[in-house]
Design a protein around this motif. Structure first.
Motif, PDB file in Angstrom:
ATOM      1  N   ILE A 108       0.868  -1.174   0.000  1.00 47.07           N
ATOM      2  CA  ILE A 108       0.000   0.000   0.000  1.00 47.07           C
ATOM      3  C   ILE A 108       0.905   1.224   0.000  1.00 47.07           C
ATOM      4  O   ILE A 108       1.696   1.435   0.928  1.00 47.07           O
ATOM      5  CB  ILE A 108      -0.934   0.016   1.219  1.00 47.07           C
ATOM      6  CG1 ILE A 108      -1.818  -1.233   1.220  1.00 47.07           C
ATOM      7  CG2 ILE A 108      -1.794   1.281   1.215  1.00 47.07           C
ATOM      8  CD1 ILE A 108      -2.726  -1.340   2.419  1.00 47.07           C
ATOM      9  N   LEU A 109       0.802   1.999  -1.066  1.00 48.31           N
ATOM     10  CA  LEU A 109       1.670   3.153  -1.250  1.00 48.31           C
ATOM     11  C   LEU A 109       0.875   4.452  -1.166  1.00 48.31           C
ATOM     12  O   LEU A 109      -0.296   4.506  -1.573  1.00 48.31           O
ATOM     13  CB  LEU A 109       2.367   3.079  -2.617  1.00 48.31           C
ATOM     14  CG  LEU A 109       3.168   1.806  -2.911  1.00 48.31           C
ATOM     15  CD1 LEU A 109       3.759   1.874  -4.301  1.00 48.31           C
ATOM     16  CD2 LEU A 109       4.261   1.588  -1.867  1.00 48.31           C
ATOM     17  N   LYS A 110       1.513   5.465  -0.657  1.00 54.47           N
ATOM     18  CA  LYS A 110       0.885   6.782  -0.612  1.00 54.47           C
ATOM     19  C   LYS A 110       0.514   7.232  -2.027  1.00 54.47           C
ATOM     20  O   LYS A 110       1.145   6.847  -3.006  1.00 54.47           O
ATOM     21  CB  LYS A 110       1.836   7.805   0.018  1.00 54.47           C
ATOM     22  CG  LYS A 110       2.153   7.553   1.478  1.00 54.47           C
ATOM     23  CD  LYS A 110       3.176   8.564   1.990  1.00 54.47           C
ATOM     24  CE  LYS A 110       3.553   8.281   3.430  1.00 54.47           C
ATOM     25  NZ  LYS A 110       4.609   9.204   3.917  1.00 54.47           N
ATOM     26  N   TYR A 155      -4.480   3.216  -1.219  1.00 57.40           N
ATOM     27  CA  TYR A 155      -4.164   3.906   0.036  1.00 57.40           C
ATOM     28  C   TYR A 155      -5.395   4.639   0.566  1.00 57.40           C
ATOM     29  O   TYR A 155      -5.718   4.543   1.752  1.00 57.40           O
ATOM     30  CB  TYR A 155      -3.022   4.890  -0.206  1.00 57.40           C
ATOM     31  CG  TYR A 155      -2.778   5.861   0.921  1.00 57.40           C
ATOM     32  CD1 TYR A 155      -2.238   5.433   2.131  1.00 57.40           C
ATOM     33  CD2 TYR A 155      -3.083   7.214   0.777  1.00 57.40           C
ATOM     34  CE1 TYR A 155      -2.008   6.320   3.169  1.00 57.40           C
ATOM     35  CE2 TYR A 155      -2.855   8.111   1.803  1.00 57.40           C
ATOM     36  CZ  TYR A 155      -2.318   7.662   3.003  1.00 57.40           C
ATOM     37  OH  TYR A 155      -2.099   8.549   4.027  1.00 57.40           O
ATOM     38  N   GLU A 156      -6.106   5.324  -0.322  1.00 57.68           N
ATOM     39  CA  GLU A 156      -7.324   6.028   0.092  1.00 57.68           C
ATOM     40  C   GLU A 156      -8.360   5.050   0.629  1.00 57.68           C
ATOM     41  O   GLU A 156      -9.036   5.319   1.631  1.00 57.68           O
ATOM     42  CB  GLU A 156      -7.890   6.803  -1.100  1.00 57.68           C
ATOM     43  CG  GLU A 156      -6.982   7.939  -1.584  1.00 57.68           C
ATOM     44  CD  GLU A 156      -7.500   8.595  -2.845  1.00 57.68           C
ATOM     45  OE1 GLU A 156      -8.566   8.180  -3.335  1.00 57.68           O
ATOM     46  OE2 GLU A 156      -6.819   9.516  -3.349  1.00 57.68           O
ATOM     47  N   GLU A 157      -8.490   3.908  -0.038  1.00 59.63           N
ATOM     48  CA  GLU A 157      -9.434   2.889   0.410  1.00 59.63           C
ATOM     49  C   GLU A 157      -9.044   2.349   1.781  1.00 59.63           C
ATOM     50  O   GLU A 157      -9.902   2.159   2.656  1.00 59.63           O
ATOM     51  CB  GLU A 157      -9.464   1.742  -0.611  1.00 59.63           C
ATOM     52  CG  GLU A 157     -10.395   0.606  -0.235  1.00 59.63           C
ATOM     53  CD  GLU A 157     -10.356  -0.544  -1.234  1.00 59.63           C
ATOM     54  OE1 GLU A 157     -10.758  -1.659  -0.858  1.00 59.63           O
ATOM     55  OE2 GLU A 157      -9.912  -0.321  -2.391  1.00 59.63           O
ATOM     56  N   TYR A 158      -7.752   2.114   1.976  1.00 58.11           N
ATOM     57  CA  TYR A 158      -7.274   1.544   3.230  1.00 58.11           C
ATOM     58  C   TYR A 158      -7.461   2.520   4.390  1.00 58.11           C
ATOM     59  O   TYR A 158      -7.836   2.125   5.501  1.00 58.11           O
ATOM     60  CB  TYR A 158      -5.799   1.168   3.093  1.00 58.11           C
ATOM     61  CG  TYR A 158      -5.206   0.560   4.336  1.00 58.11           C
ATOM     62  CD1 TYR A 158      -5.542  -0.741   4.727  1.00 58.11           C
ATOM     63  CD2 TYR A 158      -4.316   1.281   5.140  1.00 58.11           C
ATOM     64  CE1 TYR A 158      -5.010  -1.298   5.873  1.00 58.11           C
ATOM     65  CE2 TYR A 158      -3.775   0.725   6.288  1.00 58.11           C
ATOM     66  CZ  TYR A 158      -4.126  -0.565   6.649  1.00 58.11           C
ATOM     67  OH  TYR A 158      -3.605  -1.108   7.792  1.00 58.11           O
ATOM     68  N   LEU A 217       5.895   3.834   1.140  1.00 54.49           N
ATOM     69  CA  LEU A 217       5.323   2.636   1.744  1.00 54.49           C
ATOM     70  C   LEU A 217       4.520   2.946   3.005  1.00 54.49           C
ATOM     71  O   LEU A 217       5.009   3.574   3.932  1.00 54.49           O
ATOM     72  CB  LEU A 217       6.447   1.645   2.078  1.00 54.49           C
ATOM     73  CG  LEU A 217       6.007   0.325   2.706  1.00 54.49           C
ATOM     74  CD1 LEU A 217       5.165  -0.495   1.733  1.00 54.49           C
ATOM     75  CD2 LEU A 217       7.237  -0.466   3.168  1.00 54.49           C
ATOM     76  N   VAL A 218       3.273   2.475   3.009  1.00 54.34           N
ATOM     77  CA  VAL A 218       2.402   2.617   4.177  1.00 54.34           C
ATOM     78  C   VAL A 218       2.275   1.281   4.905  1.00 54.34           C
ATOM     79  O   VAL A 218       2.454   1.200   6.106  1.00 54.34           O
ATOM     80  CB  VAL A 218       1.008   3.135   3.748  1.00 54.34           C
ATOM     81  CG1 VAL A 218       0.066   3.227   4.954  1.00 54.34           C
ATOM     82  CG2 VAL A 218       1.124   4.483   3.049  1.00 54.34           C
TER      83      VAL A 218
END
Length: 300
Positions: free
Chosen positions: A224-226, A231-234, A276-277
């Protein structure tokens, strides 16, 4: 497990370690420019999943810049004339663009003496008959690998990640490529939102039954990347992220499902640490690879 690993295959074929040069074709993606969709696949970064690739420039300049980075990993005893590489066009969809331009670009790359393999990342809905003829012709010069980003066989997941093509499209293109004599490598992402372990195994089982046999596979950890839709969904609605131990278990089970003839090209993947998130543990590549290799040895 008697699986074949790409590093071993290349050493057996060329007598030495072969390094990959990540290059740019300058192509976009029909899933970004509005042709079939917008925004791209939800996991795809602004770099088109090629964040470590060279800048768009004449191919000679790209190769020179990429070699400056890669050559640092090579034995100092190896002379420049003995160094061999794979020209890897990774970012975005590298058969989606002006056909004449791409033919010239790929031909220039494959004809360079230090390049032993041309590897092209693309989508199965972006290989026209004309492009297939070009790829087949290039394959008569040196090996051409076509890398197809399938990710999953499940249409519900494919819709959720905005893949914008069907499994039947993949099947049709796969057989067209194999009938043309090309090497096909398929990308699979493990840990996609909503997928169970059994869903992931089902994808690998499907690939293991392809006829002709799949040449190669890249098993990729979900990052999950910025600045991505994923990322928005997560952030809005967090979903399960596998631990290193869970990922290793799933990965080993996937490998067990593969036929011996299918070469394994990747066991995880890299992501820019600044973007990286999750999963955070994946940033420590040494620990990740050591954990996976230890489990593989235990299974042998």
């Amino acid at each position: 497990m008697n699986n074949r690993w790409i590093s071993d295959v290349l050493k057996q074929t060329y007598g030495q370690k072969i390094y990959k040069l990540s290059l740019q074709s300058g192509c976009s993606c029909p899933n970004r420019d509005g042709t079939i969709g917008v925004g791209g696949c939800s996991f795809c970064s602004e770099g088109g999943s090629g964040d470590f690739a060279a800048r768009v420039a004449p191919i000679s300049e790209q190769i020179a810049e990429a070699r400056l980075r890669v050559d640092k990993k090579m034995p100092s005893s190896l002379s420049d004339s003995d160094k061999k590489y794979i020209a890897y066009f990774q970012s975005f969809t590298n058969t989606y663009g002006d056909t004449d331009m791409l033919k010239k670009l790929f031909t220039e790359a494959i004809n360079r003496p230090e390049i032993v393999i041309l590897s092209i990342g693309t989508r199965p809905d972006c290989i026209s008959d004309e492009m297939l003829d070009i790829l087949s012709s290039l394959n008569s010069i040196k090996p051409v690998w076509i890398e197809l980003g399938l990710q999953t066989i499940h249409e519900v997941t494919a819709t959720r990640i905005n893949r914008c093509y069907t499994l039947s499209c993949f099947e049709e293109t796969y057989h067209r490529l194999k009938n043309a004599g090309l090497t096909v490598i398929t990308h699979v992402i493990l840990g996609l939102p909503g997928e169970t372990h059994e869903d992931m195994y089902a994808t690998v089982r499907y690939l293991s039954t392809l006829d002709p046999t799949l040449d190669g596979i890249k098993l990729q950890l979900l990052h999950i990347l910025k600045n991505t839709r994923l990322y928005e969904e997560y952030i809005e609605s967090p979903f399960h992220i596998m631990s290193l131990e869970e990922y290793t278990e799933v990965l080993i089970n996937c490998i067990k499902l593969l036929p011996e003839e299918t070469v394994i090209h990747r066991l995880t993947g890299d992501a820019p640490k600044a973007l990286l998130v999750e999963p955070k543990w994946s940033a420590n590549k040494k620990v990740v690879l050591n954990t996976i290799v230890k489990r593989l040895r235990d299974e042998l």
